[in-house]
Scaffold this motif. Structure first.
Motif, short mmCIF file in Angstrom:
data_model
loop_
_atom_site.label_atom_id
_atom_site.label_comp_id
_atom_site.label_asym_id
_atom_site.label_seq_id
_atom_site.Cartn_x
_atom_site.Cartn_y
_atom_site.Cartn_z
N GLN A 1 11.93 -3.97 0.84
CA GLN A 1 11.74 -3.68 2.26
C GLN A 1 11.32 -4.90 3.08
O GLN A 1 11.03 -4.77 4.27
CB GLN A 1 10.66 -2.61 2.42
CG GLN A 1 10.94 -1.31 1.67
CD GLN A 1 9.77 -0.37 1.75
OE1 GLN A 1 9.43 0.12 2.84
NE2 GLN A 1 9.12 -0.11 0.63
N TYR B 1 1.42 4.23 -3.14
CA TYR B 1 1.28 5.68 -3.04
C TYR B 1 2.44 6.39 -3.74
O TYR B 1 2.29 7.48 -4.28
CB TYR B 1 1.22 6.11 -1.57
CG TYR B 1 -0.15 5.98 -0.95
CD1 TYR B 1 -1.21 6.76 -1.42
CD2 TYR B 1 -0.39 5.09 0.08
CE1 TYR B 1 -2.48 6.65 -0.86
CE2 TYR B 1 -1.65 4.96 0.64
CZ TYR B 1 -2.69 5.75 0.16
OH TYR B 1 -3.94 5.63 0.71
N ARG B 2 3.61 5.75 -3.75
CA ARG B 2 4.78 6.35 -4.37
C ARG B 2 4.88 6.06 -5.86
O ARG B 2 5.20 6.94 -6.67
CB ARG B 2 6.04 5.85 -3.66
CG ARG B 2 7.33 6.44 -4.21
CD ARG B 2 8.53 5.98 -3.41
NE ARG B 2 9.77 6.57 -3.90
CZ ARG B 2 10.98 6.30 -3.40
NH1 ARG B 2 11.10 5.47 -2.37
NH2 ARG B 2 12.05 6.87 -3.91
N TYR B 3 4.58 4.80 -6.23
CA TYR B 3 4.81 4.37 -7.61
C TYR B 3 3.55 4.11 -8.42
O TYR B 3 3.63 3.83 -9.62
CB TYR B 3 5.66 3.08 -7.61
CG TYR B 3 7.08 3.31 -7.16
CD1 TYR B 3 8.00 3.91 -8.01
CD2 TYR B 3 7.50 2.91 -5.90
CE1 TYR B 3 9.32 4.11 -7.61
CE2 TYR B 3 8.81 3.11 -5.48
CZ TYR B 3 9.71 3.71 -6.33
OH TYR B 3 11.01 3.91 -5.93
N VAL C 1 14.04 1.88 -9.04
CA VAL C 1 13.73 0.72 -8.21
C VAL C 1 13.93 -0.58 -8.98
O VAL C 1 14.21 -1.63 -8.39
CB VAL C 1 12.28 0.82 -7.66
CG1 VAL C 1 11.25 0.59 -8.76
CG2 VAL C 1 12.07 -0.16 -6.51
N THR D 1 0.83 -1.21 0.00
CA THR D 1 0.00 0.00 0.00
C THR D 1 0.86 1.25 0.00
O THR D 1 0.63 2.19 -0.77
CB THR D 1 -0.94 0.00 1.22
OG1 THR D 1 -1.77 -1.16 1.18
CG2 THR D 1 -1.81 1.24 1.23
N GLU D 2 1.87 1.26 0.86
CA GLU D 2 2.76 2.42 0.94
C GLU D 2 3.53 2.61 -0.38
O GLU D 2 3.71 3.75 -0.84
CB GLU D 2 3.73 2.25 2.11
CG GLU D 2 3.03 2.27 3.47
CD GLU D 2 3.97 1.89 4.61
OE1 GLU D 2 5.13 1.50 4.32
OE2 GLU D 2 3.55 1.98 5.78
N SER D 3 3.96 1.51 -0.97
CA SER D 3 4.72 1.61 -2.22
C SER D 3 3.84 2.10 -3.37
O SER D 3 4.32 2.83 -4.25
CB SER D 3 5.34 0.25 -2.56
OG SER D 3 6.33 -0.11 -1.62
N ILE E 1 12.82 4.31 -13.85
CA ILE E 1 12.61 4.28 -12.40
C ILE E 1 13.68 3.40 -11.76
O ILE E 1 13.82 2.23 -12.11
CB ILE E 1 11.20 3.75 -12.08
CG1 ILE E 1 10.14 4.68 -12.68
CG2 ILE E 1 10.99 3.66 -10.57
CD1 ILE E 1 8.71 4.21 -12.47
N ALA F 1 5.84 -0.80 -7.76
CA ALA F 1 5.51 -0.82 -6.34
C ALA F 1 5.79 -2.19 -5.72
O ALA F 1 6.19 -2.28 -4.55
CB ALA F 1 4.04 -0.45 -6.14
N ASP G 1 9.45 -2.36 -5.00
CA ASP G 1 9.77 -1.52 -3.86
C ASP G 1 9.41 -2.22 -2.55
O ASP G 1 10.18 -2.20 -1.57
CB ASP G 1 9.03 -0.19 -3.97
CG ASP G 1 9.38 0.77 -2.85
OD1 ASP G 1 10.57 1.13 -2.71
OD2 ASP G 1 8.46 1.17 -2.10
#
Length: 361
Positions: free
Chosen positions: A263, A48-50, A66, A44-46, A64, A256, A259
């Protein structure tokens, strides 16, 4: 034909169907990554970025970072020099096949080689055991017309839970260039402490025909829990594949997801440990029944007793049983162990199998 289960949620250790809950022993989410709530948060967090997709060529003028970061990490994980990601395991196999077609005179397929590695809509797949094919392989190579040869195989028999020994690579004829392509879809994240099959394949740099070019390919949607695929090998060959029109025209993997992968070291380590714990218990409980064929340390328990599917289903336990890769193939039956299983789940399926055996004895 087995009943089709239409569901509206991701399978986990249980699934719900027509108001009933079933214990689930199928699928290929060996490390339980798609079901892990922490991985959901990372995704979810990724996003928002990608965002949800990168609709551009990887070889375009906007890139990109990543992708390269994740590919370097995936390559290091396997032990290969370099890797490329693609949108699926099928695309990963086909980007290699497309490259090979431009330079390879002959293709030789191992038994059960996955369709991702096929160079035509239909190919000749040997209908014999892997061991018998290995015995014949030097003669098969020598019988081919002069020119480069590509040998294509899976890393193991994931259907029947059987390992392949790759020492035969040392005995290949040395009178011509050979490219060995290994589909490790079911080994990535699972074999060799998660590294896959790559560390087990011998290198042969002293051949008269030159070193064997070794390439790996596979789906990331199984043990790795990612919607995509990858190819890996020596840096020069991977760079050449990246420069092909086929790769340049492919839609890339969702950034995403990569990414989130970067993590998730702790989640992969945790999933691997849980999987090994569950496999060990399953080996202790299931193998004494005498019903299963099983490669030690692998999460698949294959059985010729197809009736086990229907018997367990009556007790709300759903195991793998369907024809693959096409409906014309024989259905196969297996119990698949995953990291999301609890120890009590494995005990329950074993107890039910023992009760079934007792009832029919």
């Amino acid at each position: 034909m087995s009943e089709i289960f239409h569901i509206d949620q991701l399978p986990n250790r249980t699934i719900a169907h027509n108001g009933q809950e079933y214990l689930f022993f199928s699928g290929t989410a060996y490390l339980g990554i798609p079901q892990h709530p922490t991985f959901h948060r990372l995704m979810t967090e990724s996003m928002y970025r990608y965002g949800t997709v990168f609709g551009s060529s990887r070889n375009g003028n906007v890139r990109i970072g990543v992708y390269e970061e994740a590919e370097a990490k995936l390559a290091a994980r396997t032990g290969a020099e370099a890797a490329l990601t693609l949108s699926s395991g099928m695309m990963a196999g086909q980007v290699i096949i497309n490259w090979l077609r431009s330079q390879t005179a002959s293709f030789l397929y191992a038994p059960h080689a996955h369709p991702a590695l096929w160079h035509a809509p239909t190919v000749t797949i040997p209908q014999l055991s892997f061991a018998d094919w290995i015995d014949q392989l030097p003669d098969l190579v020598n019988a081919l017309p002069p020119g480069p040869v590509a040998i294509l195989t899976n890393s193991l028999d994931a259907v029947c839970s059987d390992y392949y020994n790759f020492e035969w690579v040392n005995n290949l004829p040395d009178n011509r260039p050979i490219t060995l392509v290994v589909d490790d879809s079911h080994g990535l994240g699972v074999l060799n402490n998660g590294r896959g099959i790559w560390p087990q394949i011998p290198r042969n740099p002293s051949r008269a025909g030159g070193p064997i070019c070794l390439l790996g390919t596979g789906s990331l949607a199984k043990g790795m829990g990612l919607p995509g695929g990858m190819v890996f090998g020596d840096a020069d060959t991977i760079k050449t594949i990246r420069q092909t029109a086929f790769f340049g025209a492919c839609s890339p993997m969702v950034p995403a997801c990569l990414d989130a992968y970067l993590q998730a070291d702790n989640l992969y380590a945790e999933g691997y440990e849980r999987l090994q714990r569950n496999i060990q218990l399953a080996e202790e409980l299931l193998l004494p029944t005498g019903l299963f064929q099983h490669a030690e340390g692998y999460p698949v328990f294959f059985t010729e007793h197809d009736e086990l599917y229907a018997d367990l289903l009556q007790h709300s336990i759903l195991i793998y049983s369907f024809a693959y890769p096409t409906a014309a193939h024989r259905a196969n039956t297996r119990i698949v162990i995953s990291a999301f299983h609890e120890l009590e789940d494995i005990k329950r399926v074993t107890d039910q199998i023992l009760a079934i055996c007792k009832a029919v004895s």
